[in-house]
Structure formats: structure tokens, C-alpha cells
Design an enzyme around this catalytic site. Sequence first.
Site, PDB file in Angstrom:
ATOM      1  N   HIS A   1      -1.813  -5.709   1.334  1.00  0.00           N
ATOM      2  CA  HIS A   1      -3.243  -6.019   0.735  1.00  0.00           C
ATOM      3  C   HIS A   1      -3.005  -7.200   1.106  1.00  0.00           C
ATOM      4  O   HIS A   1      -2.376  -8.323   0.043  1.00  0.00           O
ATOM      5  CB  HIS A   1      -4.401  -5.249   0.330  1.00  0.00           C
ATOM      6  CG  HIS A   1      -5.359  -5.618  -0.394  1.00  0.00           C
ATOM      7  ND1 HIS A   1      -6.961  -5.604   0.295  1.00  0.00           N
ATOM      8  CD2 HIS A   1      -5.743  -6.704  -1.133  1.00  0.00           C
ATOM      9  CE1 HIS A   1      -7.288  -6.528  -0.301  1.00  0.00           C
ATOM     10  NE2 HIS A   1      -6.623  -7.104  -1.393  1.00  0.00           N
TER      11      HIS A   1
ATOM     12  N   LYS B   1       0.552  -1.277  -0.090  1.00  0.00           N
ATOM     13  CA  LYS B   1       0.537   0.038   0.039  1.00  0.00           C
ATOM     14  C   LYS B   1       0.842   0.940   0.074  1.00  0.00           C
ATOM     15  O   LYS B   1       2.054   1.142  -0.330  1.00  0.00           O
ATOM     16  CB  LYS B   1      -1.134  -0.157   1.429  1.00  0.00           C
ATOM     17  CG  LYS B   1      -1.994  -0.936   1.173  1.00  0.00           C
ATOM     18  CD  LYS B   1      -2.929  -1.017   1.861  1.00  0.00           C
ATOM     19  CE  LYS B   1      -3.785  -1.880   2.695  1.00  0.00           C
ATOM     20  NZ  LYS B   1      -4.575  -2.356   3.367  1.00  0.00           N
TER      21      LYS B   1
ATOM     22  N   TYR C   1     -12.075  -1.592  -4.269  1.00  0.00           N
ATOM     23  CA  TYR C   1     -12.547  -2.080  -2.506  1.00  0.00           C
ATOM     24  C   TYR C   1     -14.364  -2.278  -2.493  1.00  0.00           C
ATOM     25  O   TYR C   1     -14.940  -2.008  -2.444  1.00  0.00           O
ATOM     26  CB  TYR C   1     -12.373  -1.487  -1.711  1.00  0.00           C
ATOM     27  CG  TYR C   1     -10.889  -1.426  -1.271  1.00  0.00           C
ATOM     28  CD1 TYR C   1     -10.667  -2.291  -0.501  1.00  0.00           C
ATOM     29  CD2 TYR C   1     -10.312  -0.405  -1.436  1.00  0.00           C
ATOM     30  CE1 TYR C   1      -9.491  -3.097  -0.022  1.00  0.00           C
ATOM     31  CE2 TYR C   1      -8.635  -0.944  -0.536  1.00  0.00           C
ATOM     32  CZ  TYR C   1      -8.241  -1.854  -0.271  1.00  0.00           C
ATOM     33  OH  TYR C   1      -7.157  -2.249   0.119  1.00  0.00           O
TER      34      TYR C   1
HETATM   35  P1  CMP Z   1      -7.649  -3.838   4.112  1.00  0.00           P
HETATM   36  O1  CMP Z   1      -6.849  -5.990   3.962  1.00  0.00           O
HETATM   37  O2  CMP Z   1      -6.647  -4.012   2.536  1.00  0.00           O
HETATM   38  O3  CMP Z   1      -9.045  -4.761   3.692  1.00  0.00           O
HETATM   39  C1  CMP Z   1      -9.898  -2.896   3.745  1.00  0.00           C
HETATM   40  C2  CMP Z   1      -8.939  -2.291   4.004  1.00  0.00           C
HETATM   41  O4  CMP Z   1      -9.736  -0.955   4.585  1.00  0.00           O
HETATM   42  C3  CMP Z   1      -8.142  -2.968   5.356  1.00  0.00           C
HETATM   43  O5  CMP Z   1      -7.372  -3.090   4.995  1.00  0.00           O
HETATM   44  C4  CMP Z   1      -7.616  -1.178   6.288  1.00  0.00           C
HETATM   45  O6  CMP Z   1      -6.639  -1.026   5.130  1.00  0.00           O
HETATM   46  C5  CMP Z   1      -9.203  -0.682   6.265  1.00  0.00           C
HETATM   47  N1  CMP Z   1      -9.417  -0.186   6.689  1.00  0.00           N
HETATM   48  C6  CMP Z   1      -9.686   0.656   8.096  1.00  0.00           C
HETATM   49  N2  CMP Z   1     -11.356   0.694   8.949  1.00  0.00           N
HETATM   50  C7  CMP Z   1     -11.085  -0.558   8.695  1.00  0.00           C
HETATM   51  C8  CMP Z   1     -11.783  -1.418   9.578  1.00  0.00           C
HETATM   52  N3  CMP Z   1     -12.482  -1.251  10.811  1.00  0.00           N
HETATM   53  N4  CMP Z   1     -12.420  -3.116   9.511  1.00  0.00           N
HETATM   54  C9  CMP Z   1     -11.383  -3.336   8.303  1.00  0.00           C
HETATM   55  N5  CMP Z   1     -10.941  -2.579   7.255  1.00  0.00           N
HETATM   56  C10 CMP Z   1     -10.850  -1.280   7.711  1.00  0.00           C
END
Ligand code: CMP
Length: 139
Positions: free
Chosen positions: A115, A9, A49
Amino acid sequence: MERTLAIIKPDGVARGLIGEVIRRLEKEGLNILAIKMIWMTKKQAKGFYKVHAGKPFYESVTDFMSSGPCVVMVLEGEDGINAYRKLMGATNYKEAAKGTIRHDYATDIEKNVVHGSDSPQSAAFEIAYFFNELEIFRE
Ligand code: CMP
């Protein structure tokens, strides 16, 4: 063998963690089948997303993901999705196990360095979002 989509990221790229993340995944036996650096637009981040559309963090995470360059990769390995998720650690770095990328480097729940796809269905969608078949190495 199973494929997964991995992203370093904008926080990981800005902090000089590309090499460290790649070192860890190669050590784990995950092979890189495709790799490139991209800078997503807000619209592209929202499309990536879209499963999170409507959640409280959707606007913020898509702002963050379009704030700078990312490294996107297709990885392949034995039980690849889970193997890479183990290496990353929990989304919330405070819950991430010791020795995982997020435990060692994440600074908040959003700026969590990496991610990875969470299922075969999301891996198929996420890989196709960034790469066409001609860009993915095969033996
Ligand atoms: P990622 O695994 O890329 O999937 C969704 C992304 O949203 C997560 O990692 C975080 O970077 C971001 N994010 C921010 N707040 C939350 C939350 N409360 N729960 C899950 N993902 C979050």
C-alpha cells in the site's frame, strides 16, 4: 523531499517479500525514515481505510489487513508519493505495468502486496496513524 506511508501487506509478509520490496524502494532512492512490524485489529484496519467506508470492498479489505502482520514504513524521497506509487504499480495487478511490485507479485486486487499513500493529505493522515514524530528519523 516528500514523505509517504508504505505498507507491506499480510500477503507480502507471509510470502517472504519484505526484503524484495525494501530492495526495490531503496534502489529507487526512497529512504526509510521509520519502520515497524504490526498486526492491526479489525478496528484499527477500519480506521486506517475509513476513506473507503461504505465501498463494496471495505469489509473484505479490513478483514484481510487484520489477518496477519504488516510492515509499515515512512519513506522519503524526491516526489516520494508518486515515486513509490510508480514502483507499486496500479491497484489492480492486471493493469499494473511490467516490472512493478504488483505486476510481479500481486495475486488479486485485494492481495496486492503493498500500500502507498495517494496524496499529501492521505500521507499526513496515514503517517500519523502509525508513527509519532519521535519515531521518525531526521538528520
Ligand atoms: P490499497 O492501495 O491499499 O487501497 C485500498 C485497498 O482495497 C486496495 O489497495 C486493495 O487491497 C483493496 N481493494 C479491493 N478491491 C478493490 C477495488 N475494487 N478497488 C480498490 N481497492 C480495492
